[in-house]
Design an enzyme around this catalytic site. Structure first.
Site, PDB file in Angstrom:
ATOM      1  N   ARG A 278       0.823  -1.215   0.000  1.00  0.00           N
ATOM      2  CA  ARG A 278       0.000   0.000   0.000  1.00  0.00           C
ATOM      3  C   ARG A 278       0.856   1.263   0.000  1.00  0.00           C
ATOM      4  NH1 ARG A 278      -3.534   2.378   4.418  1.00  0.00           N
ATOM      5  NH2 ARG A 278      -5.207   3.480   3.343  1.00  0.00           N
TER       6      ARG A 278
ATOM      7  N   HIS B  14       0.274   4.154  -2.693  1.00  0.00           N
ATOM      8  CA  HIS B  14      -0.057   5.525  -2.308  1.00  0.00           C
ATOM      9  C   HIS B  14       1.053   6.500  -2.673  1.00  0.00           C
ATOM     10  CE1 HIS B  14      -3.674   5.114   0.622  1.00  0.00           C
ATOM     11  NE2 HIS B  14      -3.700   4.156  -0.280  1.00  0.00           N
ATOM     12  N   ASP B  15       2.270   6.024  -2.780  1.00  0.00           N
ATOM     13  CA  ASP B  15       3.368   6.870  -3.238  1.00  0.00           C
ATOM     14  C   ASP B  15       3.214   7.175  -4.722  1.00  0.00           C
ATOM     15  OD1 ASP B  15       5.882   8.242  -3.217  1.00  0.00           O
ATOM     16  OD2 ASP B  15       6.820   6.450  -4.071  1.00  0.00           O
TER      17      ASP B  15
ATOM     18  N   VAL C 192       0.572   9.793  -6.149  1.00  0.00           N
ATOM     19  CA  VAL C 192       0.719  11.227  -5.858  1.00  0.00           C
ATOM     20  C   VAL C 192       1.995  11.723  -6.507  1.00  0.00           C
ATOM     21  CG1 VAL C 192       0.830  12.989  -4.057  1.00  0.00           C
ATOM     22  CG2 VAL C 192      -0.507  10.902  -3.685  1.00  0.00           C
TER      23      VAL C 192
ATOM     24  N   GLY D 129       3.627  10.630  -8.931  1.00  0.00           N
ATOM     25  CA  GLY D 129       4.545   9.606  -9.405  1.00  0.00           C
ATOM     26  C   GLY D 129       5.287   8.881  -8.297  1.00  0.00           C
TER      27      GLY D 129
ATOM     28  N   ASP E 134       7.947   8.527  -6.371  1.00  0.00           N
ATOM     29  CA  ASP E 134       9.106   9.370  -6.039  1.00  0.00           C
ATOM     30  C   ASP E 134       9.472   9.360  -4.558  1.00  0.00           C
ATOM     31  OD1 ASP E 134       6.967  10.721  -4.972  1.00  0.00           O
ATOM     32  OD2 ASP E 134       7.253  12.573  -6.119  1.00  0.00           O
TER      33      ASP E 134
ATOM     34  N   SER F 135       7.742  10.325  -2.106  1.00  0.00           N
ATOM     35  CA  SER F 135       7.242  11.510  -1.385  1.00  0.00           C
ATOM     36  C   SER F 135       6.420  11.136  -0.160  1.00  0.00           C
ATOM     37  CB  SER F 135       6.420  12.399  -2.319  1.00  0.00           C
ATOM     38  OG  SER F 135       5.312  11.694  -2.852  1.00  0.00           O
TER      39      SER F 135
ATOM     40  N   ASN G 189      -4.231   8.706   4.166  1.00  0.00           N
ATOM     41  CA  ASN G 189      -3.028   8.184   4.823  1.00  0.00           C
ATOM     42  C   ASN G 189      -3.038   8.292   6.342  1.00  0.00           C
ATOM     43  OD1 ASN G 189      -1.920   7.666   2.273  1.00  0.00           O
ATOM     44  ND2 ASN G 189      -0.936   9.671   2.161  1.00  0.00           N
TER      45      ASN G 189
ATOM     46  N   HIS H  28      -6.075  -6.366  -2.445  1.00  0.00           N
ATOM     47  CA  HIS H  28      -6.948  -6.452  -1.274  1.00  0.00           C
ATOM     48  C   HIS H  28      -7.222  -7.903  -0.867  1.00  0.00           C
ATOM     49  CE1 HIS H  28      -8.740  -2.102  -1.498  1.00  0.00           C
ATOM     50  NE2 HIS H  28      -7.444  -2.137  -1.225  1.00  0.00           N
ATOM     51  N   THR H  29      -6.533  -8.831  -1.494  1.00  0.00           N
ATOM     52  CA  THR H  29      -6.588 -10.215  -1.016  1.00  0.00           C
ATOM     53  C   THR H  29      -5.748 -10.387   0.245  1.00  0.00           C
ATOM     54  OG1 THR H  29      -6.458 -12.517  -1.729  1.00  0.00           O
ATOM     55  CG2 THR H  29      -4.623 -11.097  -2.354  1.00  0.00           C
TER      56      THR H  29
ATOM     57  N   ASP I 185     -10.061  -9.505   2.854  1.00  0.00           N
ATOM     58  CA  ASP I 185     -10.398 -10.812   2.302  1.00  0.00           C
ATOM     59  C   ASP I 185     -10.812 -11.706   3.460  1.00  0.00           C
ATOM     60  OD1 ASP I 185     -10.443 -13.401   1.348  1.00  0.00           O
ATOM     61  OD2 ASP I 185      -8.516 -13.303   0.319  1.00  0.00           O
TER      62      ASP I 185
END
Length: 316
Positions: A60, A64-65, A68, A70, A72, A74, A92, A191-192, A236
């Site tokens: 995750r 999530h990186d 936003v 690309g 990178d 961040s 987050n 999400h498994t 799951d």
């Protein structure tokens, strides 16, 4: 045409025909830090031995990186005097985790090959190794990303797909990042593994009809209609710490925990692909691996752009 002119033209054709992310390669650290991948793998293995859920958290973090600005690194930046980081953004805050695992990996790599392996690449490698450690497919991680010097709170609040998204919004959010609907459905299969907070699925289990009633009631026991927002339930219900295709099987029985999950099997255009994955784990594994490579190619910083952070939590 003179020979020098011909050579220049050939060089220009090669440069112009190269893909934007052509600088990423699976062999990027072979000479500069040959132990990099084995060190990350060992650290991930150790982290998951302590807590299997960490595998989902590391996947995750990479997701999530990349969504936003690309891939990178961040998301790893703490707030500074110059910017507010992404850690306190809605998707987050009190949710993303695993920063300490990344810190440990970075410290080990810096001791072995200083200033070589970027935090963004660590996220990409750790995500792959987490999937493999939990029984999922492997793939060649493309490497050579560099780290950004700032983060975007507004980007994290607006660009990461919401668990309340309908199918069309979900498709659009991935399309905006250059990812296909096929990629989106395959990546949702992450999400498994892992768990979600009650606040992200409360509306789905109490207010919606596209959910198995017995399943909804079982989840309500740990997610009251008021309060308990941070209580956790497995994404799951069958095998939350094994990377398999049961997520899609669950969707066919209306046992998707999030609204956005069940939207993938709700009489819409995604139903057919969900059915394929529920019937064929190998097809899902193949498509998931390909989609992870595609996601890892979202707007990477390469060459002289960005930097290789010494500490993933702050710019150099």
């Amino acid at each position: 045409m003179g020979i020098n002119t011909l050579i220049i033209c050939i060089v220009l054709v090669v440069l112009c025909s190269s893909p934007a992310n052509g600088q990423l390669t699976s062999t990027f650290y072979n000479n500069t830090c040959p132990k990099a991948l084995s060190m990350v793998r060992a650290a991930v293995k150790q982290a998951l031995a302590k807590e299997k859920r960490m595998g989902a958290s590391l996947v995750r973090l990479h997701f999530h990186d990349c969504f936003v600005n690309g891939c990178d690194g961040s998301i790893l930046l703490d707030d500074s005097a110059n910017f507010t980081g992404e850690k306190t953004a809605g998707p987050n805050n009190n949710s993303v985790r695993g920063f300490d695992v990344i810190d440990t990996i970075k410290t080990q790599l810096e001791a072995t090959c200083t200033g070589i392996v970027s935090c963004a690449d660590i996220l990409a490698i750790a995500a792959r190794d987490s999937v493999v450690e939990l029984g999922g497919p492997t793939w060649r991680v493309q490497l050579g990303r560099r780290d950004s010097r700032n983060a975007s709170l507004s980007g994290a609040n607006s660009q990461i797909p919401a668990p309340t998204s309908n199918l069309s919004a979900f498709i659009s959010s991935f399309s905006n990042k250059g990812l296909s609907t096929k990629d989106m459905i395959a990546l949702s299969g992450a999400h498994t593994i892992g768990q979600a907070r009650c606040t992200t699925f409360k509306g789905h289990i109490y207010n919606e009809t596209n959910i198995n009633s017995s399943f909804a009631n079982s989840v309500k026991a740990n997610c009251p209609s008021t309060g308990g927002d941070n209580n956790l339930s497995p994404l799951d219900v069958q095998s939350a710490t094994v990377f398999d295709n049961k997520y899609y099987v669950n969707l066919q029985s209306q046992k998707g925990l999030l609204h956005s999950d069940q939207e993938l099997f709700n009489g819409g255009s995604a139903d057919s692909q969900v059915t394929t994955y529920s019937n064929n784990r190998n097809t899902f594994f193949r498509d998931f691996a390909a989609a992870m490579v595609n996601m890892g190619n979202i707007s990477p910083l390469t060459g002289t752009n960005g930097e290789v952070r010494k500490n993933c939590r702050k710019p150099n």
